[in-house]
Enzyme design. Structure first.
Site, PDB file in Angstrom:
ATOM      1  CE1 TYR A 193       0.771   1.432   4.319  1.00  0.00           C
ATOM      2  CE2 TYR A 193       0.623  -0.962   4.527  1.00  0.00           C
ATOM      3  CZ  TYR A 193       1.004   0.268   5.041  1.00  0.00           C
ATOM      4  OH  TYR A 193       1.633   0.348   6.264  1.00  0.00           O
ATOM      5  CB  CYS A 194       1.223   4.314  -1.705  1.00  0.00           C
ATOM      6  SG  CYS A 194      -0.217   4.622  -2.763  1.00  0.00           S
ATOM      7  CG  PHE A 195      -1.388   8.906   2.116  1.00  0.00           C
ATOM      8  CD1 PHE A 195      -1.316   8.686   3.479  1.00  0.00           C
ATOM      9  CD2 PHE A 195      -2.245   9.890   1.650  1.00  0.00           C
ATOM     10  CE1 PHE A 195      -2.081   9.430   4.366  1.00  0.00           C
ATOM     11  CE2 PHE A 195      -2.999  10.644   2.538  1.00  0.00           C
ATOM     12  CZ  PHE A 195      -2.923  10.419   3.896  1.00  0.00           C
TER      13      PHE A 195
ATOM     14  CE1 TYR B 192      -1.069   4.353   8.339  1.00  0.00           C
ATOM     15  CE2 TYR B 192      -1.975   6.475   7.706  1.00  0.00           C
ATOM     16  CZ  TYR B 192      -1.501   5.615   8.683  1.00  0.00           C
ATOM     17  OH  TYR B 192      -1.497   6.012   9.988  1.00  0.00           O
TER      18      TYR B 192
ATOM     19  CB  SER C 292      -0.272   1.376  -4.598  1.00  0.00           C
ATOM     20  OG  SER C 292      -0.231   1.653  -3.223  1.00  0.00           O
TER      21      SER C 292
END
Length: 367
Positions: free
Chosen positions: A102-104, A131, A110
């Site tokens: 995952y990214c933000f 996230y 991602s």
């Protein structure tokens, strides 16, 4: 490397609970500065962009838009950078073949990471919403689960061995362990406490796992104030603990003293230099000077300065005994009794550690 089914899989919100319950390893590709503000217990930071790159691309995005930011990122992704990222990701996948990433927000970072991995013959599913969505899910759990869970609070005066008892109980939430702090004026342990977000995430995951695996079993929690060190208890958990029945742990005075000497003096000294430990002991004592009163504070401080010298020369912590007994008698015990009365807690049972442990194994623990 274990075989992986190749697909551009996206993990939906409906599967978030299973990610945390099953402790699925997660690769966090946010920049370190983001990760250090708060992450999840089973996550590791292997960023697509480092802090400087993230900052630079952020400026381009604000000034020139998304496409210009993408082009700037492609320029930064030199063959050497890409190779380094893929090597670290591949190593993680080899060790964790069922991992997710995952990214933000589950966006470009991602997707780029998933694409690079796929081009290298590696598939890893990404979390929808990233996230931010996972964090929102855990906040919801943190607000809902405490009221749904049977909780029993382990209370007792300082040094009675509440943490030791908690570790022997089958279903527990170790708040002090998660907070990296023992909860008292002298409760700091070497190393920093986690960020508040990380603390809250860890509590939410622990509650979620207990609720889904053994919901019929009471969850034992050590009695805490609003703060554990600098970390604030989540409001819903604090409220649930205030309503919960209390099991009060008792312990003989000499055993209390010995435990405090072992846990707060000898254990901390083993992990600190002599100057750092002296600052730890005397600095914490100075912080409660007003509550102790000037005369008592001066007496304890003088005795502990001498005790520090004895400890360094002989290895014995016994020189701290008189000062500890003064603090217990004049500060900690009266404060505990006052707080117990103020909270109006329902003390369900009182006993030593063995008695409470046997009771925890009974069938009618909450009756």
């Amino acid at each position: 490397m274990p075989n992986r089914k190749v697909s551009a899989e996206i993990i939906p919100e409906a599967a978030f609970a299973r990610l945390f319950i099953d402790k699925v390893p997660m690769m966090d590709v946010r920049a370190p500065v983001e990760f250090n503000k708060g992450a999840f217990p089973a996550s590791i930071n292997l960023p697509l962009l480092d802090d400087e790159q993230r900052h630079a691309i952020g400026i381009v995005y604000k000034e020139s838009g998304q496409q210009a930011a993408i082009e700037a990122g492609q320029t930064m992704a030199t063959p050497a950078v890409r190779r380094q990222r893929l090597d670290s990701w591949r190593e993680f996948v080899d060790a964790n073949p069922d991992a997710a990433l995952y990214c933000f927000r589950g966006g470009l970072r991602s997707q780029i990471t998933q694409q690079w991995l796929a081009e290298a013959g590696i598939d890893m599913p990404l979390v929808a919403g990233g996230y931010k969505a996972l964090r929102r899910f855990l906040i919801d759990q943190l607000e809902q689960l405490p009221a749904q869970q049977k909780i029993i609070v382990i209370a007792g005066r300082t040094g009675t061995g509440k943490t030791e008892l908690l570790q022997r109980l089958p279903h527990r939430l170790d708040l002090e362990g998660l907070a990296r702090h023992r909860g008292s004026s002298f409760g700091a342990v070497p190393g920093p406490q986690p960020p508040l977000i990380g603390f809250e995430n860890a509590i939410a995951v622990a509650l979620l796992r207990h609720h889904h695996r053994t919901p019929e079993q009471p969850l034992f929690v050590e009695d805490e104030g609003k703060l554990i060190g600098r970390l604030r208890l989540p409001a819903a958990l604090e409220a649930a603990m205030a309503r919960a029945p209390v099991w009060q742990l008792e312990c003989a005075p000499q055993a209390r003293l010995r435990r405090i000497l072992d846990d707060y003096v000898l254990a901390n000294r083993a992990q600190m230099s002599a100057p750092a430990f002296a600052e730890f002991v005397l600095g914490n004592l100075d912080r409660i000077r007003r509550r102790l009163g000037g005369v008592r504070h001066a007496q304890v401080r003088q005795s502990w300065v001498a005790a520090l010298a004895i400890l360094e020369n002989t290895g014995s912590a016994d020189g701290f005994s008189d000062g500890i007994n003064t603090l217990l008698r004049e500060y900690y015990d009266p404060m505990y009794d006052y707080q117990l009365r103020q909270r109006g807690r329902d003390v369900l049972v009182t006993g030593d550690a063995d008695t409470l442990l046997v009771l925890s194994q009974g069938k009618e623990m909450c009756s």
